[in-house]
Scaffold this active site. Structure first.
Site, PDB file in Angstrom:
ATOM      1  N   GLU A  49       0.808  -1.215   0.000  1.00 47.62           N
ATOM      2  CA  GLU A  49       0.000   0.000   0.000  1.00 47.62           C
ATOM      3  C   GLU A  49       0.850   1.277   0.000  1.00 47.62           C
ATOM      4  OE1 GLU A  49      -2.574  -3.223   1.918  1.00 47.62           O
ATOM      5  OE2 GLU A  49      -0.490  -2.545   2.117  1.00 47.62           O
ATOM      6  N   PHE A 111     -11.791  -6.328  14.114  1.00 41.59           N
ATOM      7  CA  PHE A 111     -10.722  -6.841  13.262  1.00 41.59           C
ATOM      8  C   PHE A 111     -10.383  -5.826  12.181  1.00 41.59           C
ATOM      9  CE2 PHE A 111      -9.516  -9.361   9.430  1.00 41.59           C
ATOM     10  CZ  PHE A 111      -8.293  -9.820   9.904  1.00 41.59           C
ATOM     11  N   GLN A 112      -9.109  -5.511  12.078  1.00 40.34           N
ATOM     12  CA  GLN A 112      -8.569  -4.561  11.108  1.00 40.34           C
ATOM     13  C   GLN A 112      -9.208  -3.177  11.237  1.00 40.34           C
ATOM     14  OE1 GLN A 112      -8.525  -6.382   7.149  1.00 40.34           O
ATOM     15  NE2 GLN A 112      -6.497  -7.225   7.595  1.00 40.34           N
ATOM     16  N   LYS A 161     -17.495   0.028   5.897  1.00 40.33           N
ATOM     17  CA  LYS A 161     -17.961  -1.034   5.001  1.00 40.33           C
ATOM     18  C   LYS A 161     -19.481  -1.027   4.825  1.00 40.33           C
ATOM     19  CE  LYS A 161     -17.910  -6.085   4.472  1.00 40.33           C
ATOM     20  NZ  LYS A 161     -17.756  -6.080   3.016  1.00 40.33           N
ATOM     21  N   MET A 477      24.569   8.289   2.253  1.00 43.49           N
ATOM     22  CA  MET A 477      24.551   9.625   2.828  1.00 43.49           C
ATOM     23  C   MET A 477      24.847   9.583   4.326  1.00 43.49           C
ATOM     24  SD  MET A 477      24.426  12.762   2.069  1.00 43.49           S
ATOM     25  CE  MET A 477      23.553  13.121   0.549  1.00 43.49           C
TER      26      MET A 477
END
Length: 563
Positions: A49, A111-112, A161, A477
């Protein structure tokens, strides 16, 4: 006609002219993905993602359009945060849609479930949690307007949802009305006249361009003004491409790794026209010594950026393009009434002397590949006709210094946040935007591994992106700072167990190339650049090569370390 929330969302995106979405599905957004094939919107499935947001960011920087992202809830949403913060720091317009658990479960540690609105509040221009399906069309209209207007930036829309599965008859708004948000585009004419008078009476003027010039498509107006008055131009990393890099008036980038001539010009200028910049610490060095002799004119659409870091004499709150067009018209009016002599010839002569005394250079070698040589050869072979993306670190600075950017939107780089792993997915986004253009990611061996899984995305969609890995087996760097300021204590910066990048490329179905000697560089680059496939090009470079010039932290721009 009544529609499910998922269809209403996609209808809204269609009305906004969205052609491309970058995303990754999950349970909370499954209703949207179910409807997506029915719409003329191309979805690109990434492998992480974070890469979806960087790809949308690269698409946006290359085109000027709003980039769009769709991910699921929980970890899908939290994985976007680095990409969102990257876009926020560099003022890139994105709309990120995240799935959320059903409204009845919000706050129950479902959940999630995660409070992505709360998490991203500090790094979005605005964000929404959709609580009522009837408000969804208005929210989406506002999200796109906010993302692309004023000072651009990312907007997040969190989609429960059950909202996406609900059904209503939608009403689509035709316009946006936000009482508390009214960007100021037109400049104050009095301020513009004051600025022009100051410039015309100057002896040592300098134009300083930033990312705002590119965001507002003001490059033509800026170039006209510089050439008309023969004023030298420098730019930030984000401003590279706003003025042709092969023009005699071009001084190169200024700041921590800016050119000697650009930094000296800032220190000796008596008037600086700063357009679309925010005077970042990497540009100013020690603030109390920045441009000590100059009166500063600052043009920016964001009033909070003016006088935030540096005191200015003439502030102009406006869109950069509108301000420069007004400045141009005023100058044309004055020139109709009287001749304007060239007062800056001795100033340009001084700049030429600085450049001849300390040009941008490096110690060349016939034995080992120097990274600067790779970038110069890339420019030579492409003629500057390429979109360059970078990762972050030494590779980024060498790309900024040694490739000449002739047009805007041809350098895509994480400037403000400095996000390793940005360049490759950004290159994917740019290549999707411009299938027929050459897109090259200049990477380091450390940063490329942050999102190397996106080789699967590039190969799957037949994207001929070229990844040039400057492999010095170090986090370069950080190692450079350790060498110069920490007694060469290379703590945790030596990448002793790098993979075989050629084999990794081949495992994903891409082409892999490697050069270990200077006389191999040109041939390897030619073979990769002429290929129609995704290519990984490993350049085994000098291990302890440093980026110079360098202004140490806390020093003024005049205190540069040179080669």
């Amino acid at each position: 006609m009544k529609m499910k929330g998922a269809r209403i969302l996609l209808e809204c995106l269609k009305q906004e002219g969205v052609e491309v979405i970058f995303g990754f599905p999950g349970g909370a957004v499954i209703d949207i993905y179910h409807e997506l094939p029915n719409y003329p919107i191309k979805h690109y499935l990434v492998r992480h993602e974070q890469a979806a947001v960087h790809a949308a960011d690269g698409y946006s920087r290359a085109t000027g359009k709003v980039g769009v992202v769709l991910v699921t809830s929980g970890p899908g949403a939290t994985n976007t945060v680095t990409g969102i913060a990257t876009a926020y720091m560099d003022s890139i317009p994105l709309v990120v849609f995240t799935g959320q658990v059903p409204r009845m479960l919000i706050g129950n540690d479902a959940f999630q479930e995660v409070d992505i609105v709360g998490i991203t509040r500090p790094c979005t221009k605005h964000n929404y949690l959709v609580k009522d399906l009837s408000q969804l069309p208005r929210i989406i209209k506002e999200a796109f307007y906010i993302a692309k207007s004023g000072r651009p930036g990312p907007v997040l829309v969190d989609l429960p949802k059950d909202i996406m599965a609900s059904v209503i008859k939608p009403e689509y708004p035709k316009s946006v009305h936000l009482r508390s948000y009214n960007p100021h585009y037109q400049p104050n004419l009095k301020q513009v006249k004051k600025a022009l008078e100051l410039i015309l009476n100057a002896k040592r003027p300098l134009i300083f361009a930033g990312g705002g010039v590119i965001a507002s498509s003001a490059h033509e107006e800026l170039t006209w003004l510089a050439r008309e008055l023969k004023i030298p131009v420098t730019a930030t990393l984000m401003g590279l491409g706003s003025f042709p890099g092969n023009d005699p008036l071009w001084l190169g980038m200024l700041g921590m790794h800016g050119t000697y001539v650009a930094n000296m010009a800032v220190n000796h200028a008596d008037v600086i026209l700063a357009v679309g910049v925010r005077f970042d610490d990497r540009v100013t060095g020690r603030v109390d010594t920045f441009a000590p002799s100059a009166k500063i004119i600052h043009v920016d659409i964001d009033p909070t950026s003016i006088r935030k870091n540096v005191q200015v004499d003439i502030p102009i709150v406006a869109d950069c393009k509108e301000a420069l067009m007004t400045l141009k018209n005023e100058l044309i009016t004055i020139k109709k009434k009287k001749d304007i002599s060239d007062n800056y010839e001795s100033w340009r002569d001084k700049i030429t002397a600085w450049n001849e005394a300390h040009p941008l250079t490096y110690v060349k070698s016939d034995e080992v590949i120097k990274p600067q040589f790779v970038i110069e050869k890339l420019y030579e072979l492409t003629g500057g006709d390429a979109i360059i993306t970078t990762e972050v670190g030494q590779n980024q600075m060498w790309a900024a210094q040694h490739f000449r950017y002739l047009r805007p939107r041809t350098l895509l780089s994480s400037g403000g946040l400095g996000t390793m792993g940005y360049g490759f997915p950004a290159a994917i986004g740019a290549q999707i935007a411009y299938p027929d253009k050459l897109v090259v990611d200049i990477a380091g061996d450390g940063s490329i591994q942050m999102n190397i899984q996106e080789l699967a995305t590039a190969v799957w969609y037949n994207l001929p992106v070229k990844i040039i890995i400057l492999n010095n087996s170090y986090l370069g760097m950080v190692r450079q700072w350790q060498e110069l300021f920490y007694n060469r204590n290379y703590s945790s910066t030596h990448l002793e167990y790098n993979p075989d990048f050629v084999k990794i490329a081949e495992a994903y179905g891409a082409e892999g190339y490697r050069a270990t000697k200077p006389d191999e560089v040109e041939d390897v680059l030619k073979r990769a650049l002429s290929s129609e496939k995704t290519c990984v090009v490993e350049m085994v470079i000098e291990k302890e090569e440093n980026v110079y010039p360098m202004v140490p932290a806390g020093a003024s721009l005049s205190e540069m370390l040179l080669v």
